[in-house]
Design an enzyme around this catalytic site. Structure first.
Site, PDB file in Angstrom:
ATOM      1  N   ASP A  51      32.858  15.989  48.881  1.00 47.76           N
ATOM      2  CA  ASP A  51      33.786  14.827  49.191  1.00 47.76           C
ATOM      3  C   ASP A  51      34.123  14.414  48.403  1.00 47.76           C
ATOM      4  O   ASP A  51      35.169  14.391  47.947  1.00 47.76           O
ATOM      5  CB  ASP A  51      33.403  14.783  50.763  1.00 47.76           C
ATOM      6  CG  ASP A  51      33.543  15.159  51.576  1.00 47.76           C
ATOM      7  OD1 ASP A  51      34.346  17.027  51.725  1.00 47.76           O
ATOM      8  OD2 ASP A  51      32.855  14.927  53.016  1.00 47.76           O
ATOM      9  N   ASN A 125      40.824   8.742  52.095  1.00 51.96           N
ATOM     10  CA  ASN A 125      39.816   8.291  53.396  1.00 51.96           C
ATOM     11  C   ASN A 125      40.882   6.964  53.907  1.00 51.96           C
ATOM     12  O   ASN A 125      40.578   6.515  54.627  1.00 51.96           O
ATOM     13  CB  ASN A 125      38.665   8.257  52.777  1.00 51.96           C
ATOM     14  CG  ASN A 125      38.112   9.678  53.133  1.00 51.96           C
ATOM     15  OD1 ASN A 125      39.187  10.227  53.783  1.00 51.96           O
ATOM     16  ND2 ASN A 125      37.170   9.591  52.805  1.00 51.96           N
ATOM     17  N   THR A 165      36.392   9.995  60.003  1.00 49.02           N
ATOM     18  CA  THR A 165      35.394  10.689  59.658  1.00 49.02           C
ATOM     19  C   THR A 165      34.470  10.749  58.562  1.00 49.02           C
ATOM     20  O   THR A 165      33.171  10.643  58.602  1.00 49.02           O
ATOM     21  CB  THR A 165      35.337  12.009  59.616  1.00 49.02           C
ATOM     22  OG1 THR A 165      35.796  13.100  58.282  1.00 49.02           O
ATOM     23  CG2 THR A 165      35.816  12.755  61.195  1.00 49.02           C
TER      24      THR A 165
END
Length: 268
Positions: A51, A125, A165
């Protein structure tokens, strides 16, 4: 005939570099033109790694409108769509149009200092606001222009649904379906005593409400702003406004993708 350019971004691990080599050969054999840089003709960006590699690619390339897809050679790989042993399936599905785009909202911090200068930072994010060198911070927080609280603690994290998440989840924040348009404000080690009263749970805000932050701090300790993996420190910051930017990120998803199945497979 149109040049079908696919830009490849990768981290420098051995497995990622090996995957890039194999992918490059397969793309060339399928009529695509692999490139290490963002070209005018680029129609897809492939990020090889975990990621972190995908986030790095998004920031490095400036949040382009071009779709991204991730090949997971890292650990969790929540954003990543495929594994290195699925390269042939990926190319076939892409060429035949068996995919859809998942649109992810970003979050923007507009920062002003005492000299009247303004800076902007965008995160996919999250944006984290904390004290320099792990010093606690006191933050005057307003929502939609109305004062809410004087937060005291290690800092706050403002997460997008896509980032719910990630670090947000580790802090006890809730998981949010990325089809919702909102931001989540999660406290980091809040102080809740007779001297300091702070929210101890996350707050969810709709897209039409901005979050305002005015820090109180000693001159010798600055404020650190982290957007995804990038850090910036300000010594003379006067206020921060958290907003929804115009920029979005499109991820390529295949027909079998389902967000909640991904959550189940990665977290349960």
């Amino acid at each position: 005939m149109k040049n079908r350019v696919i830009t490849i971004h990768t981290n420098d691990t051995n497995v990622s570099l090996k995957t890039k080599k194999v992918l490059t050969r397969k793309l060339e054999g399928s009529g695509f033109i692999p490139s290490d840089v963002l070209e005018k003709e680029t129609e897809l960006i492939v990020c090889i790694g975990g990621d972190g590699a995908l986030l790095e690619g998004i920031h490095k390339l400036g949040f382009p409108d071009i779709p991204f897809i991730g090949i997971n050679t890292g650990h969790l790989g929540f954003f990543q769509e495929i594994s290195p042993n699925q390269l042939d399936d990926f190319i076939f599905n892409y060429k035949t149009g068996k995919y859809r785009l998942q649109t992810l909202s970003a979050v923007k911090a507009v920062i002003k200092n005492e000299h009247g200068e303004s800076f902007e930072h965008i995160g996919l994010n999250e944006i984290v606001i904390r004290g320099e060198d792990s010093h606690p911070v006191h933050l005057n927080i307003s929502i939609g222009g109305s004062f809410i609280e004087r937060f005291s603690g290690d800092g706050i994290l403002v997460a997008t649904p896509a980032g719910s998440t990630a670090y947000n989840y580790s802090l006890g924040g809730c998981i949010v379906d990325p089809r919702l348009t909102l931001i989540q404000v999660t406290p980091i080690a809040p102080m809740n005593t007779t001297a300091y009263r702070s929210f101890t749970s996350s707050i969810l805000l709709p897209s039409d409400l901005s979050l305002g932050i005015i820090p109180e701090y000693m001159k010798k300790h600055g404020i650190k702003i982290t957007t995804d993996h990038l850090e910036y420190t300000y010594q003379d910051l006067s206020n921060i406004s958290i907003q929804f930017p115009d920029k979005i990120v499109n991820l390529l998803r295949f027909e079998t993708y389902d967000f909640w199945n991904k959550v189940k497979s990665k977290f349960l």
